[in-house]
Scaffold this active site. Structure first.
Site, mmCIF file in Angstrom:
data_model
loop_
_atom_site.group_PDB
_atom_site.id
_atom_site.type_symbol
_atom_site.label_atom_id
_atom_site.label_comp_id
_atom_site.label_asym_id
_atom_site.label_seq_id
_atom_site.Cartn_x
_atom_site.Cartn_y
_atom_site.Cartn_z
ATOM 1 N N LYS A 110 0.862 -1.179 0.000
ATOM 2 C CA LYS A 110 0.000 0.000 0.000
ATOM 3 C C LYS A 110 0.896 1.226 0.000
ATOM 4 O O LYS A 110 1.681 1.439 0.925
ATOM 5 C CB LYS A 110 -0.887 -0.013 1.243
ATOM 6 N N ARG A 170 -10.703 9.849 1.549
ATOM 7 C CA ARG A 170 -10.591 10.423 2.901
ATOM 8 C C ARG A 170 -11.730 11.384 3.188
ATOM 9 O O ARG A 170 -12.174 11.510 4.316
ATOM 10 C CB ARG A 170 -9.229 11.094 3.066
ATOM 11 N N ARG A 186 0.963 10.068 6.152
ATOM 12 C CA ARG A 186 1.128 8.627 6.387
ATOM 13 C C ARG A 186 2.466 8.075 5.873
ATOM 14 O O ARG A 186 2.627 6.880 5.708
ATOM 15 C CB ARG A 186 -0.008 7.862 5.712
ATOM 16 N N LYS A 229 -1.984 -1.478 -4.008
ATOM 17 C CA LYS A 229 -2.875 -0.325 -3.946
ATOM 18 C C LYS A 229 -2.074 0.956 -3.976
ATOM 19 O O LYS A 229 -1.106 1.064 -3.224
ATOM 20 C CB LYS A 229 -3.668 -0.415 -2.642
ATOM 21 N N TYR A 241 -14.859 0.919 -7.487
ATOM 22 C CA TYR A 241 -16.122 1.640 -7.319
ATOM 23 C C TYR A 241 -16.967 1.568 -8.594
ATOM 24 O O TYR A 241 -18.129 1.955 -8.591
ATOM 25 C CB TYR A 241 -15.848 3.100 -6.938
HETATM 26 C C1 PBG Z 1 -7.645 3.036 5.285
HETATM 27 C C2 PBG Z 1 -7.872 3.019 3.825
HETATM 28 C C3 PBG Z 1 -7.668 4.021 2.859
HETATM 29 C C4 PBG Z 1 -8.136 3.506 1.644
HETATM 30 C C5 PBG Z 1 -8.563 2.207 1.882
HETATM 31 N N1 PBG Z 1 -8.377 1.924 3.230
HETATM 32 C C6 PBG Z 1 -7.193 5.416 2.999
HETATM 33 C C7 PBG Z 1 -5.827 5.741 3.408
HETATM 34 O O1 PBG Z 1 -4.950 4.875 3.555
HETATM 35 O O2 PBG Z 1 -5.630 6.927 3.646
HETATM 36 C C8 PBG Z 1 -8.168 4.229 0.336
HETATM 37 C C9 PBG Z 1 -9.166 3.721 -0.657
HETATM 38 C C10 PBG Z 1 -9.423 4.619 -1.811
HETATM 39 O O3 PBG Z 1 -8.769 5.665 -1.994
HETATM 40 O O4 PBG Z 1 -10.330 4.283 -2.588
HETATM 41 N N2 PBG Z 1 -6.347 3.145 5.716
#
Ligand code: PBG
Length: 321
Positions: free
Chosen positions: A191, A201, A213, A244, A309
């Protein structure tokens, strides 16, 4: 003489030799739930997506089921937040309630749950914070509690997304100790620290209130590190590994699919969705064609599962593709 165009002469030949085809069975639809009976709040940054109350959630599940979609990824937006995100493991929390209701009405749907703290903490970080630092091992305990509460409510697969080291090991052990040996883990293994999460968010009210982050999510300049993260997660017991975002990370998906023998999921994230929506609303691109092309490229790169989505639209399109 070789003439590649021979195999492009007509549609039925092109289809005959087509290597990659999207299928509804491999799609996962993300859903945002809020703790009200009736609610359907549009998410501005993600046209066509909503925060749903429980009743609307069940209607949505019926709709996606009729479209042939068989798996969902649940995100909860809680009423209360605190320093450690304790509402994330509340037995009557928003996700736990949603799981129970879906399981009751639609037991054949695969329920995957996001296991993270950022929507549940006042500071918006994915872990426990002390003196401005995000603590790793202290966070593992909380994440394990969250995973167990989801399993107890009836989740089929939990998806840890906090990017804490050894979160998969901690969660696997906790689930096994509690007897949830059949609950799977889809790890957000690679990620990346990405601007593509912006619209999400807003949807999940999960922006960090200080800093960012970058001390836990991966640097997008790095590919080798992604291999290590995936390797660790497989060793620790992940059943499915995830990359991701997806579109800017096709090289990572490809590298991982060549190296490891586990199912690979790719998350076509909120920013990727928002860009396509915005450009197609302006009439600059054709939404259907672009989405099919993007998702096909993600699959071609090596993803078995695509979280998107667009799942509902895609299901409609590929049925009479
Ligand atoms: C939670 C999380 C996030 C996403 C999925 N789980 C946000 C992040 O890490 O800030 C993002 C999903 C998306 O952008 O569609 N940590």
């Amino acid at each position: 003489m070789r003439r590649p165009r021979r195999m492009r002469i007509k549609d039925s030949i092109r289809e005959l030799v087509r290597e990659t085809k999207l299928s509804v069975e491999n799609l996962v639809y993300p859903i945002f739930v809020i703790p009200y009976q009736e609610a359907k709040e549009p998410i501005d940054s993600m046209p066509g997506q909503f925060r749903l109350g429980y009743k609307n959630l069940l209607e949505e599940i019926r709709e996606i089921k009729d479209l042939g979609i068989r798996a969902i990824l649940l995100f909860g937006i809680p009423e209360y937040k605190d320093e450690i995100g304790s509402y994330a493991y509340n037995e009557n929390g928003v996700v736990q309630n949603a799981i129970k209701m879906i399981k009751d009405k639609f037991p054949e749907i695969t329920i995957i749950t996001d296991v993270c703290l950022c929507s549940y903490t006042t500071h918006g970080h994915c872990g426990i914070v002390k003196d401005g630092k995000i603590l790793n091992d202290e966070t593992l305990e909380i994440l394990s509690k969250v995973a167990i509460s989801h399993a107890k409510a009836g989740a089929d697969i939990v998806a840890p997304s906090a990017m804490m080291d050894h979160q998969v090991r901690a969660i696997r052990k906790a689930l096994d100790d509690e007897g949830y040996i059949d609950v799977g883990i889809m790890s957000y293994s690679a990620k990346f620290f990405s601007s593509f999460y912006g619209p999400f968010r807003q949807a999940a009210d999960s922006s960090p209130k200080f800093g960012n982050r970058s001390t836990y999510q991966m640097d997008y300049a790095n590919a080798r590190e992604a291999i290590i993260e995936v390797e660790m997660d497989i060793m620790e017991g992940a059943d499915i590994v995830m990359v991701k975002p997806a579109l800017s990370y096709l090289d990572i998906i490809y590298a991982i699919s060549k190296k490891f023998n586990v199912p690979i999921a790719a998350y076509n994230v909120s920013g990727e969705y928002a860009m396509v929506k915005a450009a197609s609303e302006k009439g600059w691109i054709n939404e259907k064609d672009i989405v099919i092309e993007i998702l096909t490229s993600i699959k071609r790169a090596g993803a078995n599962i695509i979280i998107t989505y667009f799942a509902k639209e895609v299901s409609k399109w590929i049925r009479n593709f």
